[in-house]
Design a protein around this motif. Structure first.
Motif, PDB file in Angstrom:
ATOM      1  N   MET A   8       0.858  -1.189   0.000  1.00 10.78           N
ATOM      2  CA  MET A   8       0.000   0.000   0.000  1.00 10.78           C
ATOM      3  C   MET A   8       0.894   1.238   0.000  1.00 10.78           C
ATOM      4  O   MET A   8       1.342   1.693   1.064  1.00 10.78           O
ATOM      5  CB  MET A   8      -0.912  -0.001   1.235  1.00 10.78           C
ATOM      6  CG  MET A   8      -1.897  -1.165   1.258  1.00 10.78           C
ATOM      7  SD  MET A   8      -2.894  -1.177   2.767  1.00 10.78           S
ATOM      8  CE  MET A   8      -3.707   0.424   2.646  1.00 10.78           C
ATOM      9  N   PRO A   9       1.178   1.791  -1.175  1.00 12.74           N
ATOM     10  CA  PRO A   9       2.108   2.922  -1.235  1.00 12.74           C
ATOM     11  C   PRO A   9       1.463   4.252  -0.858  1.00 12.74           C
ATOM     12  O   PRO A   9       0.277   4.484  -1.079  1.00 12.74           O
ATOM     13  CB  PRO A   9       2.529   2.936  -2.716  1.00 12.74           C
ATOM     14  CG  PRO A   9       1.326   2.398  -3.432  1.00 12.74           C
ATOM     15  CD  PRO A   9       0.733   1.359  -2.508  1.00 12.74           C
ATOM     16  N   VAL A  10       2.278   5.100  -0.271  1.00 17.46           N
ATOM     17  CA  VAL A  10       1.922   6.500  -0.038  1.00 17.46           C
ATOM     18  C   VAL A  10       2.891   7.319  -0.873  1.00 17.46           C
ATOM     19  O   VAL A  10       4.104   7.192  -0.718  1.00 17.46           O
ATOM     20  CB  VAL A  10       2.054   6.870   1.457  1.00 17.46           C
ATOM     21  CG1 VAL A  10       1.767   8.352   1.663  1.00 17.46           C
ATOM     22  CG2 VAL A  10       1.111   6.028   2.293  1.00 17.46           C
ATOM     23  N   ARG A  23       6.008  12.220   9.179  1.00 14.92           N
ATOM     24  CA  ARG A  23       5.580  12.681  10.497  1.00 14.92           C
ATOM     25  C   ARG A  23       4.189  12.188  10.879  1.00 14.92           C
ATOM     26  O   ARG A  23       3.869  12.084  12.054  1.00 14.92           O
ATOM     27  CB  ARG A  23       5.602  14.218  10.529  1.00 14.92           C
ATOM     28  CG  ARG A  23       7.019  14.799  10.595  1.00 14.92           C
ATOM     29  CD  ARG A  23       6.995  16.296  10.465  1.00 14.92           C
ATOM     30  NE  ARG A  23       8.324  16.876  10.657  1.00 14.92           N
ATOM     31  CZ  ARG A  23       8.691  18.079  10.229  1.00 14.92           C
ATOM     32  NH1 ARG A  23       7.819  18.844   9.591  1.00 14.92           N
ATOM     33  NH2 ARG A  23       9.906  18.521  10.448  1.00 14.92           N
ATOM     34  N   THR A  24       3.358  11.906   9.888  1.00 15.94           N
ATOM     35  CA  THR A  24       1.958  11.566  10.177  1.00 15.94           C
ATOM     36  C   THR A  24       1.616  10.103   9.946  1.00 15.94           C
ATOM     37  O   THR A  24       0.551   9.652  10.348  1.00 15.94           O
ATOM     38  CB  THR A  24       1.016  12.427   9.324  1.00 15.94           C
ATOM     39  OG1 THR A  24       1.306  12.210   7.933  1.00 15.94           O
ATOM     40  CG2 THR A  24       1.196  13.903   9.644  1.00 15.94           C
ATOM     41  N   ALA A  25       2.499   9.357   9.278  1.00 14.87           N
ATOM     42  CA  ALA A  25       2.202   7.945   8.987  1.00 14.87           C
ATOM     43  C   ALA A  25       3.379   7.067   9.405  1.00 14.87           C
ATOM     44  O   ALA A  25       4.517   7.536   9.486  1.00 14.87           O
ATOM     45  CB  ALA A  25       1.910   7.763   7.495  1.00 14.87           C
ATOM     46  N   ASP A  26       3.079   5.817   9.668  1.00 16.43           N
ATOM     47  CA  ASP A  26       4.121   4.866  10.045  1.00 16.43           C
ATOM     48  C   ASP A  26       4.677   4.236   8.764  1.00 16.43           C
ATOM     49  O   ASP A  26       4.192   3.209   8.293  1.00 16.43           O
ATOM     50  CB  ASP A  26       3.543   3.795  10.969  1.00 16.43           C
ATOM     51  CG  ASP A  26       4.629   2.871  11.520  1.00 16.43           C
ATOM     52  OD1 ASP A  26       5.815   3.137  11.254  1.00 16.43           O
ATOM     53  OD2 ASP A  26       4.281   1.885  12.203  1.00 16.43           O
ATOM     54  N   ALA A  52      12.174   9.614  11.827  1.00 24.20           N
ATOM     55  CA  ALA A  52      11.794   8.271  12.276  1.00 24.20           C
ATOM     56  C   ALA A  52      12.474   7.929  13.595  1.00 24.20           C
ATOM     57  O   ALA A  52      11.844   7.391  14.512  1.00 24.20           O
ATOM     58  CB  ALA A  52      12.149   7.241  11.202  1.00 24.20           C
ATOM     59  N   ALA A  53      13.765   8.263  13.719  1.00 25.23           N
ATOM     60  CA  ALA A  53      14.503   7.955  14.943  1.00 25.23           C
ATOM     61  C   ALA A  53      13.948   8.734  16.130  1.00 25.23           C
ATOM     62  O   ALA A  53      13.841   8.197  17.241  1.00 25.23           O
ATOM     63  CB  ALA A  53      15.984   8.277  14.752  1.00 25.23           C
ATOM     64  N   ARG A  57      10.681   5.032  15.530  1.00 25.48           N
ATOM     65  CA  ARG A  57      10.249   4.121  14.466  1.00 25.48           C
ATOM     66  C   ARG A  57      11.435   3.720  13.610  1.00 25.48           C
ATOM     67  O   ARG A  57      12.432   4.428  13.528  1.00 25.48           O
ATOM     68  CB  ARG A  57       9.180   4.794  13.597  1.00 25.48           C
ATOM     69  CG  ARG A  57       7.875   5.023  14.335  1.00 25.48           C
ATOM     70  CD  ARG A  57       6.779   5.475  13.388  1.00 25.48           C
ATOM     71  NE  ARG A  57       6.829   6.910  13.139  1.00 25.48           N
ATOM     72  CZ  ARG A  57       7.191   7.468  11.995  1.00 25.48           C
ATOM     73  NH1 ARG A  57       7.562   6.713  10.982  1.00 25.48           N
ATOM     74  NH2 ARG A  57       7.190   8.775  11.843  1.00 25.48           N
ATOM     75  N   GLN A  58      11.298   2.589  12.946  1.00 26.09           N
ATOM     76  CA  GLN A  58      12.343   2.104  12.043  1.00 26.09           C
ATOM     77  C   GLN A  58      11.838   2.140  10.611  1.00 26.09           C
ATOM     78  O   GLN A  58      10.835   1.506  10.291  1.00 26.09           O
ATOM     79  CB  GLN A  58      12.775   0.677  12.408  1.00 26.09           C
ATOM     80  CG  GLN A  58      13.913   0.160  11.535  1.00 26.09           C
ATOM     81  CD  GLN A  58      14.312  -1.259  11.889  1.00 26.09           C
ATOM     82  OE1 GLN A  58      13.533  -1.977  12.514  1.00 26.09           O
ATOM     83  NE2 GLN A  58      15.502  -1.681  11.489  1.00 26.09           N
ATOM     84  N   THR A  59      12.508   2.890   9.784  1.00 32.01           N
ATOM     85  CA  THR A  59      12.163   2.966   8.368  1.00 32.01           C
ATOM     86  C   THR A  59      13.363   2.526   7.549  1.00 32.01           C
ATOM     87  O   THR A  59      14.492   2.960   7.807  1.00 32.01           O
ATOM     88  CB  THR A  59      11.764   4.397   7.964  1.00 32.01           C
ATOM     89  OG1 THR A  59      10.636   4.815   8.736  1.00 32.01           O
ATOM     90  CG2 THR A  59      11.403   4.465   6.490  1.00 32.01           C
ATOM     91  N   ARG A  60      13.141   1.666   6.585  1.00 30.08           N
ATOM     92  CA  ARG A  60      14.210   1.197   5.718  1.00 30.08           C
ATOM     93  C   ARG A  60      14.112   1.922   4.373  1.00 30.08           C
ATOM     94  O   ARG A  60      13.016   2.119   3.849  1.00 30.08           O
ATOM     95  CB  ARG A  60      14.116  -0.326   5.551  1.00 30.08           C
ATOM     96  CG  ARG A  60      14.461  -1.061   6.836  1.00 30.08           C
ATOM     97  CD  ARG A  60      14.208  -2.546   6.739  1.00 30.08           C
ATOM     98  NE  ARG A  60      12.790  -2.877   6.809  1.00 30.08           N
ATOM     99  CZ  ARG A  60      12.103  -2.978   7.930  1.00 30.08           C
ATOM    100  NH1 ARG A  60      12.690  -2.732   9.083  1.00 30.08           N
ATOM    101  NH2 ARG A  60      10.827  -3.294   7.927  1.00 30.08           N
TER     102      ARG A  60
END
Length: 269
Positions: A8-10, A23-26, A52-53, A57-60
């Motif tokens: 599900m892309p944003v 800032r508003t989505a995971d 994210a940090a 949260r962890q984002t790749r």
């Protein structure tokens, strides 16, 4: 392609919009183009990583580029990108990159993937040392001096249309070159010229190794072709002032003008 692969892309159409989404989505995985208006992909990765940090949260991150090089791979690794894809992005390559991103939890694993790519690109560069006879690089001849920036007599819309048109041609050439296993229908010389012209319009420098990659041909074949184009005064080489081991390529002024005239005519059809 992302939707077809079950994700599900944003989407974001600007760096600021990407920051707002972060800032508003995971956001679990962020795919970022290296070349963007008013922002480069590496800077955006640094910015999104910090957001994210700060929120725990962890984002790749996956970098997308039309010009894969060892320098970019190293920079991407330093920016915490776990992978990069070369445009035009193949669906299967995208699927594998997303699967890797989903399965990675340790930074060391991601780092090893990029190190593998760096090693591969380093092998390409070693071919440059062995296969091309680097003579001392003199200043380009008078007829090969870089011309005034394309677009000074044209509107910004004309330049933008030309950039989009050349990008489309490169995508088409990449797809065509895959026919017959990539050995029958590709045109490495035309690919190199299109890539250099696009870089000229976008005010980017193209190294010899990047031109080899853009050709779509094996490194040894691309190097022989580049040497021939230089000897025929189609291209010229300029030494990198910051790194004497590297040189950049450019199209001679008369050839560049003929290409622009030809492409402009095709674009108006």
């Amino acid at each position: 392609m992302i939707e077809c692969l079950g994700y599900m892309p944003v989407t974001a159409t600007s760096a600021m919009e990407a920051v707002d989404h972060m800032r508003t989505a995971d956001i679990a995985i962020a795919i970022i183009d290296y070349h963007m208006p008013n922002c480069d992909g590496l800077s955006l990765i640094h910015r999104l990583s910090a957001i994210a940090a700060a929120e725990g949260r962890q984002t790749r991150f996956i970098m997308v580029t039309g010009h894969a090089s060892m320098e970019l791979a190293v920079d991407a690794m330093r920016a915490s990108a776990m992978d990069f894809l070369q445009k035009p992005v193949d669906r299967e390559d995208l699927r594998k990159a997303l699967q890797r991103a989903n399965g990675l939890h340790e930074a060391s694993v991601a780092r090893s993937l990029l190190l593998d790519k760096i090693s591969s690109l380093s092998s390409e560069l070693s071919h440059l040392t062995r296969l091309i006879d680097e003579r001392p690089v003199a200043a380009p001849p008078a007829g090969a001096q870089p011309p005034a920036a394309p677009g000074t007599a044209a509107t910004q819309d004309d330049e933008r249309n030309m950039v989009d048109y050349i990008r489309g041609l490169l995508r088409t050439e990449a797809k065509r070159s895959k026919l017959g296993g990539g050995a029958l229908f590709g045109d490495p010389a035309w690919n190199i010229l299109l890539d250099l012209l696009l870089a000229r319009l976008e005010k980017r420098a193209v190294s010899v190794s990047s031109a080899c990659i853009a050709s779509g041909a094996p490194t040894s074949t691309a190097l022989r072709l580049i040497k021939k184009l230089i000897s025929d005064d189609v291209l010229y080489r300029i030494q990198d002032e910051r790194d004497g081991r590297r040189s950049f390529l450019g199209i001679n002024a008369n050839v560049e003008k003929m290409m622009l005239d030809y492409l402009a005519g095709q674009l108006q059809r």
